[in-house]
Design a protein around this motif. Sequence first.
Motif, PDB file in Angstrom:
ATOM      1  N   ALA A 151      34.857 -35.799 -19.605  1.00 55.10           N
ATOM      2  CA  ALA A 151      35.777 -34.719 -19.225  1.00 55.10           C
ATOM      3  C   ALA A 151      36.303 -34.940 -17.810  1.00 55.10           C
ATOM      4  CB  ALA A 151      35.075 -33.368 -19.323  1.00 55.10           C
ATOM      5  N   GLY A 152      35.432 -35.365 -16.898  1.00 53.62           N
ATOM      6  CA  GLY A 152      35.847 -35.610 -15.522  1.00 53.62           C
ATOM      7  C   GLY A 152      36.893 -36.706 -15.427  1.00 53.62           C
ATOM      8  N   SER A 153      36.722 -37.776 -16.194  1.00 54.72           N
ATOM      9  CA  SER A 153      37.705 -38.863 -16.188  1.00 54.72           C
ATOM     10  C   SER A 153      39.070 -38.366 -16.652  1.00 54.72           C
ATOM     11  CB  SER A 153      37.239 -40.006 -17.090  1.00 54.72           C
ATOM     12  OG  SER A 153      36.068 -40.592 -16.593  1.00 54.72           O
ATOM     13  N   LEU A 154      39.083 -37.570 -17.709  1.00 48.66           N
ATOM     14  CA  LEU A 154      40.347 -37.047 -18.237  1.00 48.66           C
ATOM     15  C   LEU A 154      40.992 -36.063 -17.264  1.00 48.66           C
ATOM     16  CD1 LEU A 154      39.267 -36.606 -21.965  1.00 48.66           C
ATOM     17  CD2 LEU A 154      40.698 -38.423 -20.995  1.00 48.66           C
ATOM     18  N   ILE A 155      40.192 -35.230 -16.638  1.00 52.44           N
ATOM     19  CA  ILE A 155      40.712 -34.299 -15.627  1.00 52.44           C
ATOM     20  C   ILE A 155      41.294 -35.090 -14.458  1.00 52.44           C
ATOM     21  CG2 ILE A 155      40.015 -32.586 -13.886  1.00 52.44           C
ATOM     22  CD1 ILE A 155      38.051 -31.504 -16.077  1.00 52.44           C
ATOM     23  N   GLY A 156      40.610 -36.146 -14.054  1.00 55.22           N
ATOM     24  CA  GLY A 156      41.109 -36.990 -12.967  1.00 55.22           C
ATOM     25  C   GLY A 156      42.447 -37.615 -13.288  1.00 55.22           C
ATOM     26  N   VAL A 157      42.612 -38.092 -14.507  1.00 52.39           N
ATOM     27  CA  VAL A 157      43.902 -38.675 -14.915  1.00 52.39           C
ATOM     28  C   VAL A 157      44.991 -37.610 -14.847  1.00 52.39           C
ATOM     29  CG1 VAL A 157      45.199 -39.623 -16.869  1.00 52.39           C
ATOM     30  CG2 VAL A 157      42.938 -40.520 -16.322  1.00 52.39           C
ATOM     31  N   PHE A 158      44.676 -36.417 -15.317  1.00 54.76           N
ATOM     32  CA  PHE A 158      45.648 -35.321 -15.283  1.00 54.76           C
ATOM     33  C   PHE A 158      46.138 -35.095 -13.858  1.00 54.76           C
ATOM     34  CE2 PHE A 158      46.442 -30.797 -14.525  1.00 54.76           C
ATOM     35  CZ  PHE A 158      47.486 -30.578 -15.393  1.00 54.76           C
ATOM     36  N   PHE A 159      45.205 -35.007 -12.901  1.00 49.17           N
ATOM     37  CA  PHE A 159      45.599 -34.783 -11.513  1.00 49.17           C
ATOM     38  C   PHE A 159      46.275 -36.014 -10.912  1.00 49.17           C
ATOM     39  CE2 PHE A 159      42.515 -31.298 -11.789  1.00 49.17           C
ATOM     40  CZ  PHE A 159      43.334 -30.266 -11.350  1.00 49.17           C
TER      41      PHE A 159
END
Length: 190
Positions: A151-159
């Motif tokens: 989840a953190g990796s995907l959130i990071g990509v979003f930002f």
Amino acid sequence: MNLIETILLSVSLAIDCFTVSVTSGIILHRIQWGTFLRMAFSFGLFQALMPFLGWLGASRFQHLIEAYDHWIAFALLAFLGIRMIRAQFKEEETASFNPTSLKVTLALAVATSIDALAIGISFAFAGFKQLESLWIPLTSIGIASFVLSLAGSLIGVFFGKRFHLRVEIFGGLVLIGIGIKILVEHLFLQ
């Protein structure tokens, strides 16, 4: 340890993995399932393995581990953080911090799981006498770390996509900050 305590422990151990994964996702700017799954798997594996090793070696190595675990975690995270910050000032082709590197992923997995080693030691003194009694906590810790890392990796990509920033400095400071937090907790809050 009841189910609520197990879940809270699992999530609290996975927070460092989540933070590092967010940073890595920001740096990569795009979804790379292979990298994200490898990172999540490595974090989950090491977060589950370290408490087992701590529990296993508690009677023989407790005095050695407790004296230095926080320094080891700090040194690994500071090294990686400084390396990430230095990458900000290098040419794009020569940047040295690469979240897709297996070596970097394993170093991060070890660094973020040092606290889990200490948890394993506490398991030994909290009445976990049989390996079977560790099955639920270890599985919960591994799954929480895997899920929060992904989840953190995907959130990071979003930002990363939204802000189009080179955030190696921010990511490096986050890693160093996590290392300092571990060091301060062990030196002053115990």
